[in-house]
Design an enzyme around this catalytic site. Sequence first.
Site, short mmCIF file in Angstrom:
data_model
loop_
_atom_site.label_atom_id
_atom_site.label_comp_id
_atom_site.label_asym_id
_atom_site.label_seq_id
_atom_site.Cartn_x
_atom_site.Cartn_y
_atom_site.Cartn_z
N GLU A 118 30.18 -38.63 -50.01
CA GLU A 118 31.18 -37.62 -50.32
C GLU A 118 31.26 -37.44 -51.85
O GLU A 118 30.41 -36.81 -52.45
CB GLU A 118 32.52 -37.98 -49.67
CG GLU A 118 32.37 -38.06 -48.14
CD GLU A 118 33.67 -38.32 -47.40
OE1 GLU A 118 34.62 -37.55 -47.56
OE2 GLU A 118 33.72 -39.31 -46.63
N MET A 119 32.26 -38.02 -52.50
CA MET A 119 32.42 -37.78 -53.93
C MET A 119 31.71 -38.82 -54.79
O MET A 119 31.52 -38.62 -55.99
CB MET A 119 33.91 -37.68 -54.25
CG MET A 119 34.56 -36.46 -53.58
SD MET A 119 36.38 -36.54 -53.51
CE MET A 119 36.78 -36.03 -55.19
#
Lengths: 349, 349
Positions: free
Chosen positions: A138-139
Amino acid sequence: MKRNQISLLALTALLAAPACADDAALREQAKGLFEVIPMQAPQLADNNAVTRDKIDLGAKLFFDPRMSKSGVFSCQSCHNVGMGGVDGLETSIGHGWQKGPRNAPTALNAVFNIAQFWDGRAPDLAAQAKGPVQAGVEMNNTADNLVATVKSMPGYVEAFAKAFPGQSDPVSFDNFALAVEAFEATLITPNSKFDQWLTGSDSAMSEDEKAGLKLFIDTGCASCHNGINIGGNGYYPFGVVEAPGAEILPAGDTGRFKVTKTASDEYVFRAGPLRNIALTAPYFHSGKVWDLKEAVSVMANSQLGAKLEDKQLDQIVAFLGTLTGEQPEVMHPILPARTTETPKPVQMN
Amino acid sequence: MKRNQISLLALTALLAAPACADDAALREQAKGLFEVIPMQAPQLADNNAVTRDKIDLGAKLFFDPRMSKSGVFSCQSCHNVGMGGVDGLETSIGHGWQKGPRNAPTALNAVFNIAQFWDGRAPDLAAQAKGPVQAGVEMNNTADNLVATVKSMPGYVEAFAKAFPGQSDPVSFDNFALAVEAFEATLITPNSKFDQWLTGSDSAMSEDEKAGLKLFIDTGCASCHNGINIGGNGYYPFGVVEAPGAEILPAGDTGRFKVTKTASDEYVFRAGPLRNIALTAPYFHSGKVWDLKEAVSVMANSQLGAKLEDKQLDQIVAFLGTLTGEQPEVMHPILPARTTETPKPVQMN
């Protein structure tokens, strides 16, 4: 001509009359199962006080792509406040164009869920907020790099000091999460047609929508999908009666088993919260079903062993459409300017 | 004690007095070179009328990631209204995690530029809006798929009909671009300290900032960076006196030559608009310089052959900081819900 119109009105009134009696009985039943979304954000355990300063800071952090290692993704990327709180993808795209393992759940009304994520592994939104920020797919950030990023910008340092007054070192990963939680708790969608009906307005729902509600209760959907979010408040096996195909329920994702390591939790998931469900396609944790009617049919078969007629499916879908509330009005925040101290975005691993 | 304070005030007044005379002369000079940002969005050639309906539609389209093939990127991804109208990356990340060829220019005040893109290849914002949507390394969509996407959602069909009244087929790629242009034209940043000073408020700028402005003019910066956007209104070779290193000016990107195919346009670029420049790092079309002071130094050397002292660089940077205006307040739009007819996002090529 005028006479005919009056007769027609009278006829309509007569036809409508039985619905009123039905409404009262159905509403009584529904009130035992469901709750109305309140007009205001709720109080948060372990996050006092939820001040305007804290909410405003949380909005900035929620919308800031610099919270990701690449500088590309923010919370908003996958939980778009203008798209029902989701990204409209099967599963989210993250760092390096990786595909996430599960469909992004909506951030709207998420504060009312029993716990966060499809498997409930985060007890609240603050714990949830720490997950995607650090997840490699994800991030892909670290807590340290996130804190360094925030500390490098005077605009953030001041905002943290105001949001967490009296603390000696207010810029911390824990406070990042608390601020995001405070903002997310404001993302509630009151005044849906269903809530208007539940609080006494017979005309807020059509006859088909009410028939759908009745079917939703009578078929058994409401045994898992109940409470304030019409779901999101309990854990149930996906495939009680008959497991859906591997396309929809991939064998590799054992759901809550991964959290509890308990055999009976294999393929158990949190019941999907159905508020604003008409806005949040595609459906299921796999995100493989794009049509709400098909999703209802899959659920009826796999969870309840019920074969619903086409018209019944349409009526349930019509009812689900009444769960769309007033969407949150969010001013896009102006984010603090970076400084020469701010860590640069890194797109490669 | 009180007497000392008064003496000090008197002394300060005396010291400040010459500045007033200087202000008048400097302002007169500055008024010949620069213009104030107006409080309202300007009229648009070839895009009449710019109605509230058209602006609102444009905001939706600007923020909608479904305008990209992958469903991941919107205009806002690279022109973030909360980050000075840019993405804060060297060059933008697009479809399939590809890296774009040039740094994303700001959307703020872009309506005042002579033309759009670093090489001015789009005459206006409507023409510009069609580029990234179709660029393979950016949103990788096609005009047909974009129109099919928009036509599949009744919320959009209604909004186009309202924004383009009286048209038989209002949902078109051209109208998409006009609506985006109408919204982007509202993204202006009035009331910067510089504009307040230019319109007569001596105290709006500090002495260092005014010294920086004087240096900006006297050193020759203003011969390219002038007009309403302090740049963005003419084309100039990068490296007039001395070409900067290949890191900052990559040999492969010949700039406006690619547009005009004229030898004299090799390594010619539109002068960067300097409004809100303190918010839009990293700098240059290559995005290789993160520090505004370093960017000023590179420009002074390569364009003007000027070796500025450290203090002078600081003063010019201080002046550039006064070009930060009031950032746009944008309500995040609520986007129309997809239907079963809406083309699904495709992440692979």
